[in-house]
Structure formats: structure tokens, C-alpha cells
Scaffold this motif. Structure first.
Motif, PDB file in Angstrom:
ATOM      1  N   CYS A 111       0.859  -1.193   0.000  1.00  0.00           N
ATOM      2  CA  CYS A 111       0.000   0.000   0.000  1.00  0.00           C
ATOM      3  C   CYS A 111       0.891   1.237   0.000  1.00  0.00           C
ATOM      4  CB  CYS A 111      -0.971   0.015   1.178  1.00  0.00           C
ATOM      5  SG  CYS A 111      -0.226   0.318   2.784  1.00  0.00           S
ATOM      6  N   ALA A 112       0.329   2.348  -0.453  1.00  0.00           N
ATOM      7  CA  ALA A 112       1.049   3.619  -0.489  1.00  0.00           C
ATOM      8  C   ALA A 112       0.629   4.470   0.709  1.00  0.00           C
ATOM      9  CB  ALA A 112       0.736   4.349  -1.791  1.00  0.00           C
ATOM     10  N   HIS A 113       1.550   5.319   1.176  1.00  0.00           N
ATOM     11  CA  HIS A 113       1.292   6.246   2.288  1.00  0.00           C
ATOM     12  C   HIS A 113       1.468   7.683   1.803  1.00  0.00           C
ATOM     13  CE1 HIS A 113       1.786   3.589   6.001  1.00  0.00           C
ATOM     14  NE2 HIS A 113       2.076   2.763   5.012  1.00  0.00           N
ATOM     15  N   ASN A 114       0.616   8.572   2.305  1.00  0.00           N
ATOM     16  CA  ASN A 114       0.864  10.007   2.234  1.00  0.00           C
ATOM     17  C   ASN A 114       0.682  10.523   3.665  1.00  0.00           C
ATOM     18  OD1 ASN A 114      -1.948  10.135   2.583  1.00  0.00           O
ATOM     19  ND2 ASN A 114      -2.361  10.744   0.484  1.00  0.00           N
ATOM     20  N   ASP A 115       0.370  11.791   3.879  1.00  0.00           N
ATOM     21  CA  ASP A 115       0.276  12.247   5.267  1.00  0.00           C
ATOM     22  C   ASP A 115      -1.104  12.048   5.892  1.00  0.00           C
ATOM     23  OD1 ASP A 115      -1.176  14.306   4.122  1.00  0.00           O
ATOM     24  OD2 ASP A 115       0.030  15.915   4.978  1.00  0.00           O
ATOM     25  N   VAL A 116      -2.020  11.370   5.208  1.00  0.00           N
ATOM     26  CA  VAL A 116      -3.325  11.062   5.798  1.00  0.00           C
ATOM     27  C   VAL A 116      -3.146   9.844   6.711  1.00  0.00           C
ATOM     28  CG1 VAL A 116      -5.700  10.330   5.327  1.00  0.00           C
ATOM     29  CG2 VAL A 116      -4.564  11.994   3.823  1.00  0.00           C
ATOM     30  N   PRO A 117      -3.513   9.968   7.971  1.00  0.00           N
ATOM     31  CA  PRO A 117      -3.283   8.849   8.899  1.00  0.00           C
ATOM     32  C   PRO A 117      -4.223   7.675   8.630  1.00  0.00           C
ATOM     33  CG  PRO A 117      -4.446  10.628  10.013  1.00  0.00           C
ATOM     34  CD  PRO A 117      -4.113  11.123   8.637  1.00  0.00           C
ATOM     35  N   PHE A 118      -3.741   6.495   8.957  1.00  0.00           N
ATOM     36  CA  PHE A 118      -4.576   5.307   8.893  1.00  0.00           C
ATOM     37  C   PHE A 118      -5.352   5.216  10.195  1.00  0.00           C
ATOM     38  CE2 PHE A 118      -0.996   3.778   6.119  1.00  0.00           C
ATOM     39  CZ  PHE A 118      -1.694   3.947   4.937  1.00  0.00           C
ATOM     40  N   TYR A 119      -6.558   4.691  10.129  1.00  0.00           N
ATOM     41  CA  TYR A 119      -7.370   4.531  11.325  1.00  0.00           C
ATOM     42  C   TYR A 119      -8.163   3.236  11.220  1.00  0.00           C
ATOM     43  CZ  TYR A 119     -10.917   6.424   8.195  1.00  0.00           C
ATOM     44  OH  TYR A 119     -11.749   6.642   7.131  1.00  0.00           O
ATOM     45  N   PRO A 120      -8.533   2.646  12.351  1.00  0.00           N
ATOM     46  CA  PRO A 120      -9.311   1.397  12.317  1.00  0.00           C
ATOM     47  C   PRO A 120     -10.623   1.584  11.570  1.00  0.00           C
ATOM     48  CG  PRO A 120      -8.535   1.857  14.525  1.00  0.00           C
ATOM     49  CD  PRO A 120      -8.236   3.083  13.697  1.00  0.00           C
ATOM     50  N   TYR A 121     -10.971   0.580  10.781  1.00  0.00           N
ATOM     51  CA  TYR A 121     -12.191   0.622   9.980  1.00  0.00           C
ATOM     52  C   TYR A 121     -12.737  -0.795   9.929  1.00  0.00           C
ATOM     53  CZ  TYR A 121     -15.235   1.561   5.981  1.00  0.00           C
ATOM     54  OH  TYR A 121     -16.313   1.692   5.151  1.00  0.00           O
ATOM     55  N   GLY A 122     -13.783  -1.063  10.698  1.00  0.00           N
ATOM     56  CA  GLY A 122     -14.311  -2.428  10.768  1.00  0.00           C
ATOM     57  C   GLY A 122     -13.267  -3.335  11.391  1.00  0.00           C
ATOM     58  N   SER A 123     -13.018  -4.463  10.754  1.00  0.00           N
ATOM     59  CA  SER A 123     -12.026  -5.403  11.286  1.00  0.00           C
ATOM     60  C   SER A 123     -10.634  -5.129  10.715  1.00  0.00           C
ATOM     61  CB  SER A 123     -12.445  -6.835  10.960  1.00  0.00           C
ATOM     62  OG  SER A 123     -12.487  -7.003   9.555  1.00  0.00           O
ATOM     63  N   SER A 124     -10.476  -4.061   9.930  1.00  0.00           N
ATOM     64  CA  SER A 124      -9.197  -3.745   9.299  1.00  0.00           C
ATOM     65  C   SER A 124      -8.863  -2.279   9.570  1.00  0.00           C
ATOM     66  CB  SER A 124      -9.288  -4.036   7.797  1.00  0.00           C
ATOM     67  OG  SER A 124      -8.046  -3.822   7.182  1.00  0.00           O
ATOM     68  N   ASP A 125      -8.410  -1.572   8.542  1.00  0.00           N
ATOM     69  CA  ASP A 125      -8.169  -0.136   8.617  1.00  0.00           C
ATOM     70  C   ASP A 125      -8.412   0.447   7.242  1.00  0.00           C
ATOM     71  OD1 ASP A 125      -5.810  -0.549   7.088  1.00  0.00           O
ATOM     72  OD2 ASP A 125      -4.624  -0.812   8.898  1.00  0.00           O
ATOM     73  N   ASN A 126      -8.133   1.733   7.063  1.00  0.00           N
ATOM     74  CA  ASN A 126      -8.451   2.393   5.806  1.00  0.00           C
ATOM     75  C   ASN A 126      -7.328   2.344   4.774  1.00  0.00           C
ATOM     76  OD1 ASN A 126      -6.914   4.203   7.370  1.00  0.00           O
ATOM     77  ND2 ASN A 126      -7.764   5.976   6.322  1.00  0.00           N
ATOM     78  N   ARG A 127      -6.336   1.482   4.977  1.00  0.00           N
ATOM     79  CA  ARG A 127      -5.282   1.333   3.971  1.00  0.00           C
ATOM     80  C   ARG A 127      -5.839   0.666   2.726  1.00  0.00           C
ATOM     81  NH1 ARG A 127      -0.437  -0.252   8.004  1.00  0.00           N
ATOM     82  NH2 ARG A 127      -2.170  -0.690   9.339  1.00  0.00           N
ATOM     83  N   ASN A 128      -5.327   1.051   1.563  1.00  0.00           N
ATOM     84  CA  ASN A 128      -5.715   0.427   0.301  1.00  0.00           C
ATOM     85  C   ASN A 128      -4.615  -0.557  -0.109  1.00  0.00           C
ATOM     86  OD1 ASN A 128      -8.211   1.706  -0.218  1.00  0.00           O
ATOM     87  ND2 ASN A 128      -7.129   3.566  -0.795  1.00  0.00           N
ATOM     88  N   TRP A 129      -4.795  -1.819   0.252  1.00  0.00           N
ATOM     89  CA  TRP A 129      -3.798  -2.849  -0.046  1.00  0.00           C
ATOM     90  C   TRP A 129      -4.015  -3.415  -1.447  1.00  0.00           C
ATOM     91  CZ3 TRP A 129       0.251  -3.636   2.996  1.00  0.00           C
ATOM     92  CH2 TRP A 129       0.160  -3.338   4.353  1.00  0.00           C
ATOM     93  N   GLU A 130      -2.941  -3.734  -2.117  1.00  0.00           N
ATOM     94  CA  GLU A 130      -3.002  -4.440  -3.400  1.00  0.00           C
ATOM     95  C   GLU A 130      -2.159  -5.694  -3.262  1.00  0.00           C
ATOM     96  OE1 GLU A 130      -4.050  -5.414  -7.234  1.00  0.00           O
ATOM     97  OE2 GLU A 130      -4.897  -3.919  -5.900  1.00  0.00           O
TER      98      GLU A 130
END
Length: 176
Positions: free
Chosen positions: A137-156
Motif C-alpha cells: 500500500c502507499a502512504h501520504n500524510d493522511v493517517p490510517f485509522y481502524p475501519y471495521g475489522s481492518s483499517d483504511n489502507r488500500n492494499w493491493e
């Protein structure tokens, strides 16, 4: 200058309004005019500005290739959208479990310093004969946060989705 008349009452929203359809990475300026049935103020609030941002989209053309019996290499291209801000690093996770929850999952970071990178990362010190699953996944300065059973990262996930490190025998020379 585009002026939009939006009237919010306490029934619909208390101290909030969401402006939809903005383009990530573009600076927008907002002013507010208070209004009620009994009092209408003609002077707006101070103008504030903000740049809407989100986590980057998934990296594309993600490929996993053999290097040796203990090394794989991940190749990729940058996401179509950087989320409205510069990509600062790529996070690569690998595990022997396709759900990445074996408890032995490892992560490697490829830092970009806001510049283009070679979009490749060796994954080393792997156990020969063991299948590894890889995602990025790519990172910029937007923080990741818990989302359901995962988080808001966009994994490929990589393609192929998993490989077992192995030595590749070189081909015989075609001409001498």
C-alpha cells in the motif's frame, strides 16, 4: 466565484456540513453566513481554506518475481491517485498466511522522500521452500485509522498472489 446557498438547521445537522464532490489535492476556500428566521447577518465569517485529502489508491501492476532461494522481488507502479498529497512511502507486508495474520507477518518500507522511486523492493532472508504472500500500500500524510475489522489502507495483492523462493537455473547461452 461560485457561491452556494446552503441552509442547515439543527434538525438535519448540528454544527456540521459535509461538502461533497471536491477534488483531492485542490485548495478550497469557505465562508459562512449565519441565518435564522428572526436574524440575518450580512457579514460572513472569516474565510478559511483547506485541501481535501485521502489515503492513496492502490499501487498498480504489482508483480512478484523469484530472485533466489531466500529472496523475492516486488515490482509496482504508483497509484492512479495519490489522495491529493505526495506519496512518502510504500508499505510492503509479507506472510506465510494469505490473510496476513500468522503472527509472523513482516513489513518493509520503501521511502520516497516525495520523489519518484525505482518501484522495486527485495524481500530477503526468506525461508527456502516456504510460500510467501505479499501485498503493498502507499502512504501520504493522511493517517490510517481502524475501519471495521481492518483499517483504511488500500492494499493491493501481488501477482502472482504468492511465490515460494527458489533458485532459478540460468539458461544455456544461445551463441558463443
Amino acid at each position: 466565484s461560485n457561491v452556494v446557498d446552503v441552509r442547515i438547521t439543527g434538525v438535519n445537522c448540528v454544527k456540521c456540513h459535509y461538502i461533497q464532490g471536491l477534488e483531492a489535492g485542490t485548495r478550497y476556500y469557505v465562508r459562512v453566513w449565519p441565518f435564522s428566521e428572526s436574524i440575518e447577518r450580512k457579514t460572513p465569517s472569516a474565510t478559511v481554506s483547506a485541501v481535501p485529502k485521502e489515503v492513496p489508491a492502490v499501487p498498480v501492476n504489482v508483480r512478484l518475481i523469484h530472485v533466489s532461494a531466500s529472496t523475492l522481488e516486488l515490482l509496482w507502479k504508483p497509484p492512479v491517485s495519490d489522495g491529493g498529497n505526495t506519496i512518502t512511502k510504500y508499505e510492503i507486508e509479507y506472510d506465510t498466511n494469505p490473510q496476513f495474520n500468522s503472527g509472523r507477518s513482516k513489513r518493509v518500507y520503501k521511502y520516497t522522500s516525495g520523489k519518484k522511486t525505482d518501484y522495486a523492493q527485495f524481500i530477503e532472508d526468506l525461508n527456502p521452500g516456504v510460500k510467501y504472500y505479499v501485498r503493498i500500500c502507499a502512504h501520504n500524510d493522511v493517517p490510517f485509522y481502524p475501519y471495521g475489522s481492518s483499517d483504511n489502507r488500500n492494499w493491493e495483492l501481488s501477482s502472482p498472489i504468492a511465490l515460494t523462493p527458489k533458485d532459478i537455473k540460468p539458461s544455456a547461452p544461445s551463441s558463443v
